[in-house]
Design a protein around this motif. Structure first.
Motif, PDB file in Angstrom:
ATOM      1  N   LYS A 103      -3.181  13.311  10.627  1.00 38.76           N
ATOM      2  CA  LYS A 103      -4.088  12.498   9.871  1.00 38.76           C
ATOM      3  C   LYS A 103      -4.234  11.195  10.034  1.00 38.76           C
ATOM      4  N   ASN A 104      -3.635  10.506  11.135  1.00 39.90           N
ATOM      5  CA  ASN A 104      -3.545   8.954  11.327  1.00 39.90           C
ATOM      6  C   ASN A 104      -3.337   8.413  10.146  1.00 39.90           C
ATOM      7  N   GLU A 105      -2.192   8.833   9.470  1.00 41.79           N
ATOM      8  CA  GLU A 105      -1.821   7.874   8.104  1.00 41.79           C
ATOM      9  C   GLU A 105      -0.721   6.890   8.779  1.00 41.79           C
ATOM     10  N   HIS A 106      -1.156   5.977   9.411  1.00 49.48           N
ATOM     11  CA  HIS A 106      -0.337   4.894  10.373  1.00 49.48           C
ATOM     12  C   HIS A 106       0.588   4.209   9.384  1.00 49.48           C
ATOM     13  N   ARG A 107       0.100   3.809   8.234  1.00 50.03           N
ATOM     14  CA  ARG A 107       0.420   2.594   7.239  1.00 50.03           C
ATOM     15  C   ARG A 107       1.611   3.396   6.404  1.00 50.03           C
ATOM     16  N   LYS A 108       1.460   4.663   5.976  1.00 52.10           N
ATOM     17  CA  LYS A 108       2.396   5.528   5.356  1.00 52.10           C
ATOM     18  C   LYS A 108       3.518   5.861   6.235  1.00 52.10           C
ATOM     19  N   ILE A 109       3.407   6.025   7.402  1.00 47.50           N
ATOM     20  CA  ILE A 109       4.367   6.327   8.507  1.00 47.50           C
ATOM     21  C   ILE A 109       5.370   5.316   8.497  1.00 47.50           C
ATOM     22  N   TYR A 110       4.644   4.093   8.818  1.00 45.62           N
ATOM     23  CA  TYR A 110       5.606   2.782   8.922  1.00 45.62           C
ATOM     24  C   TYR A 110       6.172   2.376   7.861  1.00 45.62           C
ATOM     25  N   LYS A 111       5.730   2.685   6.472  1.00 46.37           N
ATOM     26  CA  LYS A 111       6.709   2.137   5.619  1.00 46.37           C
ATOM     27  C   LYS A 111       7.775   3.191   5.149  1.00 46.37           C
ATOM     28  N   ASP A 112       7.499   4.469   5.602  1.00 48.70           N
ATOM     29  CA  ASP A 112       8.422   5.526   4.840  1.00 48.70           C
ATOM     30  C   ASP A 112       8.986   6.501   5.990  1.00 48.70           C
ATOM     31  N   TYR A 113       8.719   6.162   7.266  1.00 43.67           N
ATOM     32  CA  TYR A 113       9.137   7.280   8.094  1.00 43.67           C
ATOM     33  C   TYR A 113       9.724   6.731   9.492  1.00 43.67           C
ATOM     34  N   LEU A 114       9.643   5.501   9.616  1.00 42.56           N
ATOM     35  CA  LEU A 114       9.980   4.799  11.099  1.00 42.56           C
ATOM     36  C   LEU A 114      11.700   4.410  11.015  1.00 42.56           C
ATOM     37  N   SER A 115      12.327   4.437  11.861  1.00 42.50           N
ATOM     38  CA  SER A 115      13.570   4.091  11.900  1.00 42.50           C
ATOM     39  C   SER A 115      13.587   2.523  11.871  1.00 42.50           C
ATOM     40  N   ALA A 116      14.828   1.863  11.527  1.00 41.35           N
ATOM     41  CA  ALA A 116      15.086   0.409  11.246  1.00 41.35           C
ATOM     42  C   ALA A 116      14.889  -0.368  12.539  1.00 41.35           C
ATOM     43  N   ASP A 117      15.478   0.521  13.528  1.00 44.83           N
ATOM     44  CA  ASP A 117      15.022  -0.234  14.958  1.00 44.83           C
ATOM     45  C   ASP A 117      13.834  -0.313  15.602  1.00 44.83           C
ATOM     46  N   THR A 118      12.720   0.779  14.970  1.00 47.35           N
ATOM     47  CA  THR A 118      11.575   0.897  15.399  1.00 47.35           C
ATOM     48  C   THR A 118      11.023  -0.319  14.601  1.00 47.35           C
ATOM     49  N   ILE A 119      11.200  -0.474  13.312  1.00 51.87           N
ATOM     50  CA  ILE A 119      10.535  -1.578  12.477  1.00 51.87           C
ATOM     51  C   ILE A 119      10.779  -2.805  13.117  1.00 51.87           C
ATOM     52  N   ALA A 120      12.102  -2.940  13.704  1.00 51.61           N
ATOM     53  CA  ALA A 120      12.382  -4.252  14.274  1.00 51.61           C
ATOM     54  C   ALA A 120      11.825  -4.594  15.380  1.00 51.61           C
ATOM     55  N   ASN A 121      11.410  -3.551  16.230  1.00 51.76           N
ATOM     56  CA  ASN A 121      10.992  -4.043  17.602  1.00 51.76           C
ATOM     57  C   ASN A 121       9.633  -3.758  17.518  1.00 51.76           C
ATOM     58  N   PHE A 122       8.773  -3.082  16.573  1.00 53.36           N
ATOM     59  CA  PHE A 122       7.479  -3.177  16.566  1.00 53.36           C
ATOM     60  C   PHE A 122       6.935  -3.676  15.025  1.00 53.36           C
ATOM     61  N   PRO A 123       6.513  -5.014  15.197  1.00 53.39           N
ATOM     62  CA  PRO A 123       5.863  -5.291  13.752  1.00 53.39           C
ATOM     63  C   PRO A 123       4.809  -4.242  13.222  1.00 53.39           C
ATOM     64  N   ALA A 124       4.300  -4.418  12.080  1.00 55.65           N
ATOM     65  CA  ALA A 124       3.417  -3.415  11.547  1.00 55.65           C
ATOM     66  C   ALA A 124       2.058  -3.644  12.122  1.00 55.65           C
ATOM     67  N   ASP A 125       1.732  -5.142  12.371  1.00 53.40           N
ATOM     68  CA  ASP A 125       0.364  -5.309  13.047  1.00 53.40           C
ATOM     69  C   ASP A 125       0.241  -4.634  14.529  1.00 53.40           C
ATOM     70  N   PHE A 126       1.265  -4.535  15.090  1.00 48.83           N
ATOM     71  CA  PHE A 126       1.308  -4.037  16.558  1.00 48.83           C
ATOM     72  C   PHE A 126       1.348  -2.535  16.563  1.00 48.83           C
ATOM     73  N   TYR A 127       2.129  -1.768  15.444  1.00 44.50           N
ATOM     74  CA  TYR A 127       2.208  -0.418  15.316  1.00 44.50           C
ATOM     75  C   TYR A 127       0.699  -0.033  14.697  1.00 44.50           C
ATOM     76  N   ILE A 128       0.291  -0.464  13.762  1.00 47.86           N
ATOM     77  CA  ILE A 128      -0.867  -0.022  12.935  1.00 47.86           C
ATOM     78  C   ILE A 128      -2.145  -0.531  13.854  1.00 47.86           C
ATOM     79  N   ASP A 129      -2.075  -1.745  14.099  1.00 50.97           N
ATOM     80  CA  ASP A 129      -3.384  -2.166  14.523  1.00 50.97           C
ATOM     81  C   ASP A 129      -3.636  -1.740  15.977  1.00 50.97           C
ATOM     82  N   ARG A 130      -2.643  -1.256  16.840  1.00 52.04           N
ATOM     83  CA  ARG A 130      -2.813  -1.083  18.127  1.00 52.04           C
ATOM     84  C   ARG A 130      -3.277   0.333  18.289  1.00 52.04           C
TER      85      ARG A 130
END
Length: 685
Positions: free
Chosen positions: A46-73
């Protein structure tokens, strides 16, 4: 009372135990990795990237990829690459699988999507890791996905750039039956000026005259906002045939050229009305065709076969999505592409050499010609004279030039082979064929005809049938009637048949019926309403006057039964379509066809088509003159016809019409042109 108290305490105890058990169950029922993956996949699709980033990605993923990179890209790539219909599935684990929070849970996911370059499908290993997270005084345990950019597109790395490019296609080419180019993808000259070297303003006038533009137009090009002193500024594109003009232009300082891809029409004016040309798509066309992938930059068939065959000739551009690593000079790596699909190359039944010979023989005079194979129905030539240069229109004709062509009294833009004309005496062999087949006309039986005019009786009033050669010998048989082109003879034969019988005979030859042809050409008609309302009109129609009109291709086709013994074929124009399809059959017996063949040869040898009486080619044929009535008592315009074939080797039938031969030239003038074309064609075969 005591009993009631015991029951109440027992119920209360049971309720408390139930609540305690429920609480424990809720606390102990932690989501499994698969359950979390299911939720993650649903949000992913469903392209719910913001919710995925907030609730479903691992700590390492969040550390390596800021929200603007993950969502905007992801959102930008989905827009730029037109990514839609993302579908994600995974291989379900075995039912007995036990999950350990100490180890990542591994799943094979299957990713597919639609992109501007076509569908993308790939598999990835996705890890779900167990993490304990503290948020203030609360602690939460759950499974989280480890993510990297290769989940967006296969092989994509963090610093890779992604691009999309068009893979150009080629328009299909048109050739004649022998493979000679008619419309091809060639190269021309893009003429331009480099401002800092173009210092002599007097040269603007020379450039303008050579290119057919104005000095104001050149100034407008040079004064565009983007122009810099050392830039190449395009003024006009010229075809490869303009090499002499290019050589004169580049002698001027500051004038140069670049090679430019362009459509070429090697046979120029001689085939212009048939091949047509391509041009920039119009706003109206784009509105209708945008759903088929056309854009405002496209060229499209605008006239002739280029237009009729557009769907087959048109190429379909491809698209490539690629990634490029950050290293300098890195080679782009394709991710997915839809290959370009070139248009189809198509061969016409036209013999371009015969076409050009006919066109050249007409010397630019207004008229038309057609040639057919009497044994297959293949169209060998379709000429409209004068012609125009299709390249002018393809490159974008100026309004002044277009006005000049439109106002030219010879009407070079008018397609004459698509129209119908009064055929005059060229239709007399058809009248004879109809009469012979029903048994009314006996070729050897002569009619006694005297004088230069005739009428059946006084009921005709002032109407009389005239003939040009009252010296024709009596009794006048069919052979001499054709040699002398005697109107009175054919009028009397038509009257003997009767109106309806004659109409039925003409209908059997295709009059009043759409001609089964790939191009839209006018039908031949008996009259405006298909009827013959009087004996006078019947007489006129018998020798191709009255309201009778015939298309030039159809006129050539009507002679096919004379040559082949009774059959008229459907005219074909494409080499890959079926040839020899019968349109009308049983029109003429072999004996009657032989009679007409002998007489048509005699018309050339003994009659008034002497210019076609060649020493080495035994031409047979029939001339015709059709008078277009003028207002008042003045003499109207006369069009001349000649239909001919080689009686010894009838591989083609030619029908030709030249307008306005009333200045004493007569139909033999047309016969001379047709004969010249045949000789020229044989010399160049």
């Amino acid at each position: 009372m005591q009993m009631r108290m015991k029951k109440w305490l027992a119920a209360l105890t049971l309720c408390m135990l139930t609540l305690l058990f429920a609480g424990c169950t809720k606390e102990d029922a932690k989501p499994t990795p698969e359950e979390r993956l299911q939720e993650y996949v649903e949000l992913w699709q469903k392209n719910e990237h913001r919710k995925i980033y907030k609730d479903y990605l691992s700590a390492d993923t969040i550390a390596n990829f800021p929200a603007d990179f993950y969502i905007d890209r992801q959102e930008k790539l989905q827009r730029d690459l037109d990514i839609t219909n993302i579908r994600v599935t995974y291989d379900e684990p075995a039912e007995e699988t036990e999950w350990s929070i100490e180890e990542p849970a591994s799943f094979t996911v299957h990713i597919s999507m639609d992109t501007a370059a076509g569908p993308v499908t790939y598999d990835k290993e996705l890890l779900m890791v167990h993490e304990v997270r503290e948020d203030g005084e609360q602690t939460e345990e759950n499974w989280y996905a480890e993510w990297d950019p290769s989940f967006i597109l296969p092989g994509l790395d963090t610093k890779d750039t992604v691009g999309i490019m068009t893979l150009p296609s080629k328009r299909g080419e048109i050739t004649d039956r022998h493979g000679r180019p008619i419309a091809i993808n060639g190269a021309g000259y893009e003429i331009g000026i480099v401002p800092e070297r173009f210092t002599d303003s007097a040269n603007k006038k020379i450039v303008a005259e050579l290119l057919g533009v104005t000095v104001d137009f050149i100034d407008k090009q040079l004064n565009q906002s983007w122009v810099k002193p050392n830039y190449f500024v395009t003024v006009k594109v010229l075809p490869s045939s303009a090499k002499d003009v290019v050589e004169r232009l580049i002698e001027l300082p500051g004038v140069t050229y670049q090679k430019a891809e362009m459509r070429e029409y090697p046979f120029g004016e001689s085939l212009a009305h048939l091949t047509g040309y391509i041009g920039k798509i119009t706003a109206e066309q784009l509105e209708k065709l945008e759903s088929e992938g056309y854009t405002e930059r496209d060229l499209i068939g605008r006239q002739g076969m280029e237009r009729v065959l557009e769907e087959r000739l048109r190429g379909h551009d491809g698209v490539r999505i690629y990634k490029k690593e950050p290293a300098v000079g890195a080679t782009p790596i394709p991710i997915v592409e839809t290959p370009a699909r070139d248009g189809e190359n198509i061969s016409l039944t036209i013999d371009a050499s015969l076409q050009k010979a006919l066109f050249d023989s007409m010397k630019g005079e207004p008229g038309t010609a057609a040639a057919v194979d009497p044994h297959t129905g293949e169209t060998l030539a379709l000429v409209s004279s004068p012609g125009f240069d299709p390249t002018e229109f393809m490159l974008g004709i100026s309004s002044a030039r277009y006005a000049a062509l439109s106002e030219d009294p010879l009407k070079p833009l008018f397609n004459r082979f698509a129209s119908a004309y009064a055929p005059g005496s060229s239709v007399k062999p058809i009248t004879a064929a109809i009469g012979m087949e029903i048994g009314n006309l006996q070729p050897d039986k002569g009619l006694d005809i005297k004088g230069s005019t005739w009428q059946k009786d006084s009921s005709w009033g002032n109407y009389r049938v005239s003939r040009l050669h009252p010296e024709a010998p009596n009794p006048l048989d069919l052979n001499h009637a054709l040699i002398y082109s005697d109107n009175i003879y054919f009028a009397q034969q038509a009257l003997a048949m009767g109106r309806q019988t004659f109409i039925d005979g003409l209908v059997s030859y295709g009059f009043g019926e759409d001609i089964p042809f790939i191009l839209n050409i006018a039908s031949s008609q008996i009259s405006n309403d298909g009827k013959i309302s009087s004996e006078g009109q019947l007489a006129d129609t018998s020798f191709g006057q009255g309201q009778m009109l015939a298309n030039i291709l159809h006129l050539a086709m009507m002679y096919e039964p004379i040559v082949n013994g009774g059959t008229m074929y459907k005219p074909s124009l494409l080499m890959d379509e079926k040839h020899g399809d019968i349109w009308k059959d049983g029109l003429l017996s072999n004996d009657n066809a032989e009679v007409l063949r002998n007489s048509l040869r005699n018309v050339v040898v003994d009659g008034f088509a002497q210019s076609a009486n060649l020493p080495d080619i035994a031409l047979a044929g029939k001339t015709g003159t059709a008078e277009l009535k003028a207002g008042g008592s003045g003499r109207g315009q006369e069009n001349g016809f000649f239909v001919t074939y080689d009686s010894a080797d009838p591989t083609y039938i030619i029908a030709m019409m030249i307008e306005s031969i009333e200045d004493e030239r007569g139909s033999d003038y047309v016969a001379a042109m047709a004969a010249d074309a045949i000789m020229l064609y044989r010399q160049n075969e």
